[in-house]
Scaffold this active site. Structure first.
Site, PDB file in Angstrom:
ATOM      1  N   GLY A  62      -4.699 -10.143   5.032  1.00  6.63           N
ATOM      2  CA  GLY A  62      -5.028 -10.629   4.499  1.00  6.63           C
ATOM      3  C   GLY A  62      -5.814 -11.557   4.623  1.00  6.63           C
ATOM      4  O   GLY A  62      -6.535 -12.393   3.932  1.00  6.63           O
ATOM      5  N   GLU A 104     -17.635  -6.793  -1.209  1.00  6.77           N
ATOM      6  CA  GLU A 104     -16.769  -6.151  -1.652  1.00  6.77           C
ATOM      7  C   GLU A 104     -17.082  -6.554  -3.394  1.00  6.77           C
ATOM      8  O   GLU A 104     -16.665  -7.870  -3.741  1.00  6.77           O
ATOM      9  CB  GLU A 104     -15.422  -5.226  -1.454  1.00  6.77           C
ATOM     10  CG  GLU A 104     -15.588  -4.455  -0.445  1.00  6.77           C
ATOM     11  CD  GLU A 104     -13.641  -3.687  -0.120  1.00  6.77           C
ATOM     12  OE1 GLU A 104     -12.605  -3.983  -1.032  1.00  6.77           O
ATOM     13  OE2 GLU A 104     -13.677  -2.730   0.701  1.00  6.77           O
ATOM     14  N   LYS A 105     -17.367  -5.795  -4.285  1.00  2.00           N
ATOM     15  CA  LYS A 105     -17.004  -6.422  -5.606  1.00  2.00           C
ATOM     16  C   LYS A 105     -15.422  -6.340  -5.770  1.00  2.00           C
ATOM     17  O   LYS A 105     -14.422  -5.388  -5.152  1.00  2.00           O
ATOM     18  CB  LYS A 105     -17.621  -4.586  -6.447  1.00  2.00           C
ATOM     19  CG  LYS A 105     -17.421  -5.433  -7.893  1.00  2.00           C
ATOM     20  CD  LYS A 105     -18.557  -5.402  -8.586  1.00  2.00           C
ATOM     21  CE  LYS A 105     -18.009  -6.117  -9.783  1.00  2.00           C
ATOM     22  NZ  LYS A 105     -18.665  -7.549 -10.108  1.00  2.00           N
ATOM     23  N   GLU A 139      -8.482   0.150   3.122  1.00  2.00           N
ATOM     24  CA  GLU A 139      -8.699   1.313   4.380  1.00  2.00           C
ATOM     25  C   GLU A 139      -7.455   2.241   4.657  1.00  2.00           C
ATOM     26  O   GLU A 139      -6.743   2.351   3.365  1.00  2.00           O
ATOM     27  CB  GLU A 139      -8.203  -0.691   5.116  1.00  2.00           C
ATOM     28  CG  GLU A 139      -7.291  -0.373   4.006  1.00  2.00           C
ATOM     29  CD  GLU A 139      -6.532  -2.002   5.661  1.00  2.00           C
ATOM     30  OE1 GLU A 139      -6.571  -2.176   6.704  1.00  2.00           O
ATOM     31  OE2 GLU A 139      -4.841  -2.622   4.641  1.00  2.00           O
ATOM     32  N   ARG A 179      -0.862   3.126  11.446  1.00  2.00           N
ATOM     33  CA  ARG A 179       0.701   2.754  11.917  1.00  2.00           C
ATOM     34  C   ARG A 179       1.749   3.409  10.910  1.00  2.00           C
ATOM     35  O   ARG A 179       1.369   3.397   9.440  1.00  2.00           O
ATOM     36  CB  ARG A 179       0.890   0.974  12.353  1.00  2.00           C
ATOM     37  CG  ARG A 179       0.426   0.470  10.785  1.00  2.00           C
ATOM     38  CD  ARG A 179       0.300  -1.014  11.242  1.00  2.00           C
ATOM     39  NE  ARG A 179      -0.078  -1.661  10.446  1.00  2.00           N
ATOM     40  CZ  ARG A 179       0.628  -2.528   9.302  1.00  2.00           C
ATOM     41  NH1 ARG A 179       1.453  -1.423   8.828  1.00  2.00           N
ATOM     42  NH2 ARG A 179      -0.404  -2.992   8.099  1.00  2.00           N
TER      43      ARG A 179
HETATM   44  P1  ADP Z   1      -5.956  -6.712   4.928  1.00  2.00           P
HETATM   45  O1  ADP Z   1      -6.499  -5.509   5.369  1.00  2.00           O
HETATM   46  O2  ADP Z   1      -6.427  -7.511   5.036  1.00  2.00           O
HETATM   47  O3  ADP Z   1      -4.693  -6.282   3.894  1.00  2.00           O
HETATM   48  P2  ADP Z   1      -7.297  -4.965   2.331  1.00  2.00           P
HETATM   49  O4  ADP Z   1      -8.221  -4.513   2.263  1.00  2.00           O
HETATM   50  O5  ADP Z   1      -5.917  -4.041   2.692  1.00  2.00           O
HETATM   51  O6  ADP Z   1      -6.706  -6.214   3.007  1.00  2.00           O
HETATM   52  O7  ADP Z   1      -6.168  -5.649   1.276  1.00  2.00           O
HETATM   53  C1  ADP Z   1      -5.326  -6.411   0.716  1.00  2.00           C
HETATM   54  C2  ADP Z   1      -5.088  -6.777  -0.668  1.00  2.00           C
HETATM   55  O8  ADP Z   1      -6.430  -7.537  -1.031  1.00  2.00           O
HETATM   56  C3  ADP Z   1      -4.989  -5.784  -1.053  1.00  2.00           C
HETATM   57  O9  ADP Z   1      -3.809  -4.835  -1.549  1.00  2.00           O
HETATM   58  C4  ADP Z   1      -5.453  -6.078  -2.803  1.00  2.00           C
HETATM   59  O10 ADP Z   1      -4.666  -6.754  -3.642  1.00  2.00           O
HETATM   60  C5  ADP Z   1      -6.644  -7.291  -2.714  1.00  2.00           C
HETATM   61  N1  ADP Z   1      -8.082  -6.652  -2.102  1.00  2.00           N
HETATM   62  C6  ADP Z   1      -9.127  -6.020  -0.732  1.00  2.00           C
HETATM   63  N2  ADP Z   1      -9.832  -5.867  -1.904  1.00  2.00           N
HETATM   64  C7  ADP Z   1     -10.145  -5.834  -3.319  1.00  2.00           C
HETATM   65  C8  ADP Z   1     -11.259  -5.689  -3.790  1.00  2.00           C
HETATM   66  N3  ADP Z   1     -12.334  -5.055  -4.121  1.00  2.00           N
HETATM   67  N4  ADP Z   1     -10.964  -6.210  -5.858  1.00  2.00           N
HETATM   68  C9  ADP Z   1      -9.667  -7.252  -5.749  1.00  2.00           C
HETATM   69  N5  ADP Z   1      -8.931  -6.867  -4.502  1.00  2.00           N
HETATM   70  C10 ADP Z   1      -8.669  -6.791  -2.977  1.00  2.00           C
END
Ligand code: ADP
Length: 455
Positions: free
Chosen positions: A165, A200-201, A288, A292
């Protein structure tokens, strides 16, 4: 099969890996920082080597020390666990060039997936749905503004090399874009060494649904069903469960097939997790793939009866997975609460210190993965996870009721924990009905603080 594995991690996951090795008849080498001298992984491993002082950069992230420890101990493989070096392509490559088997996918695959812009582009070209957004890294605010006008608000700025995050900011209106862009860039630079962002949207009312994958060297790629990880705070998961009430058999098959396709396209090997956001219209989008073992892998183990860590080691040793997709059956429901040393009443600030009382819950359908014991010290230098409390039930209600009972039985004194937070969530009627989304926790905490409707 390997005869000796070095575990390049600490805490509960180091213990989890040592347990799997013991069951496979493999000797283990724990590496530890000075701070972890008296830890359970050090106690339970066959050998233990100190790799440096408390600071992670000098110990658990210290590649030369870890590789030397493996060479000195004669370990044939290194299991990186999660966090620290688990998704570090350079580490995976150095292991390989030193003749040590890295228990994870090839470094080229880690590299591709570590760059989220590249991963999105590779996958969208072959028809995998990705969240609408920018196709390239956004260089500056002017470019961000242009891209945002196409994508629309609200949107999310994300670090291309992101994880945990960090470097992520939601932008609700254009007037906040400049400030958020600076903040996201600064955080990305500080966390990942590169400030690259993409857009991203923002999907509201979405669920985080992820699929566990195992892929061997013989072209077998299986999924182990989904985990719903929508109970999050600041993009960090707090409660995970499997299966998700939001999926029926046909959606599970559809999403599972896409997850397997993602792994095949990328020539993936080992254990991995394909993450999606799913909306109420049953539309789902790849966000993503984590290269791991996940913190939350036990819920999948509880409903499938598989030992994912043992299979991960078997795959790395060149063995073939001798089952098929139809042999993987989901039975019952499982749920995991991450018990962290944090004070939920003080904005989840970390609460390190000495554990003065530690009593574990037990009984039917309860599993606890923890490295904590009476009298141990919770260090401020590492992540705050104390224990993963996992329950299983024949149906979701039984898993919840068992979780409630187990949370009550769990006694941890000396530090503040997230147990009261979990108790509040599992009593919530929306949670009980399965009617929750990724913004559920933040909304609930805002309501609790009397800030409803405020930003
Ligand atoms: P990281 O690799 O930093 O954990 P992620 O892309 O896996 O980031 O996203 C982590 C969390 O952020 C997701 O589980 C979701 O809750 C929120 N999130 C990510 N992208 C979006 C999006 N486009 N819209 C709304 N929430 C998002």
């Amino acid at each position: 099969m390997f005869s000796k594995i070095l575990v390049a991690n600490r805490g509960e996951i180091a213990l989890r890996i040592i347990r799997a090795c013991k069951e496979l008849g493999i000797n283990t080498v724990a590496v530890f920082s000075k701070e972890d001298e008296n830890s359970l992984p050090v106690h339970f491993a066959d050998e233990a080597i100190c790799i440096g002082p408390r600071e992670p950069t000098k110990s658990y992230l210290n590649i030369p020390q870890i590789v030397s420890a493996a060479e000195v101990a004669g370990a044939e493989a290194i299991h990186p666990g999660y966090g620290f070096l688990a998704e570090n392509e350079q580490f995976a490559e150095i292991c390989r060039s030193s003749g040590i088997n890295f228990i994870g996918p090839p470094h080229e695959v880690i590299k591709k997936l570590g760059n989220k812009v590249e991963a999105r582009n590779i996958l969208s070209k072959v028809g995998i749905p990705v969240i609408p957004g920018s196709k390239e890294v956004i260089k500056d605010k002017a470019e961000a503004k242009r891209a945002a006008s196409h994508i629309g608000y609200p949107l999310v700025l994300k670090a291309s090399l992101g994880g945990g995050g960090r470097g992520m900011r939601v932008v609700k209106e254009e007037k906040n874009l400049d400030l958020m862009f600076d903040l996201a860039q600064q955080e990305a630079k500080a966390s990942f060494g590169e400030a690259d962002l993409y857009i991203e949207k923002y999907l509201s009312k979405a669920r985080h649904i992820e699929f566990q994958i195992l892929a061997d060297e013989y072209g077998n790629v299986f999924h182990f069903g989904e985990r719903n990880c929508s109970i999050q705070r600041r993009y960090q998961k707090l409660i995970e469960e499997s299966p998700s009430l939001a999926l029926d058999g046909s959606l599970r098959k559809k999403m599972g097939d896409v997850a397997v396709k993602v792994a095949k396209i990328l020539d993936y090997k080992g254990a991995g997790t394909v993450e999606f956001l799913l909306n109420d219209n049953r539309d789902f989008y790849f966000i993503e793939m984590n290269t791991r073992l996940q913190v939350e892998h036990p819920v999948t183990e509880m409903v499938t009866g598989k030992d994912l860590v043992k299979d991960q080691i078997r795959i790395a040793a060149g063995e073939e997975l001798l089952y098929s997709q139809k042999d993987i059956k989901i039975q019952g429901f499982s749920m995991e609460c991450r018990i962290n040393a944090e004070d939920p009443d003080k904005n989840f600030t970390s609460s390190p210190g000495k554990i003065t009382t530690f009593h574990l819950p037990g009984g039917p359908g309860v599993r606890v993965d923890t490295h904590i014991f009476n009298g141990c010290h919770v260090s401020p230098s590492y992540d705050s996870l104390l224990a993963k409390l996992i329950t299983w039930g024949e149906d979701r209600n039984e898993a919840i009721v068992r979780m409630k009972r187990a949370l009550e039985e769990f006694v941890i004194e000396g530090v503040k924990t997230t147990i009261p937070f979990h108790q509040m969530i599992i009593e919530d009627e929306h949670f009980i009905r399965g009617a929750f989304y990724i913004d559920f926790v933040e909304e609930k905490l805002r309501k609790k603080a009397g800030l409803e409707g405020k930003q």
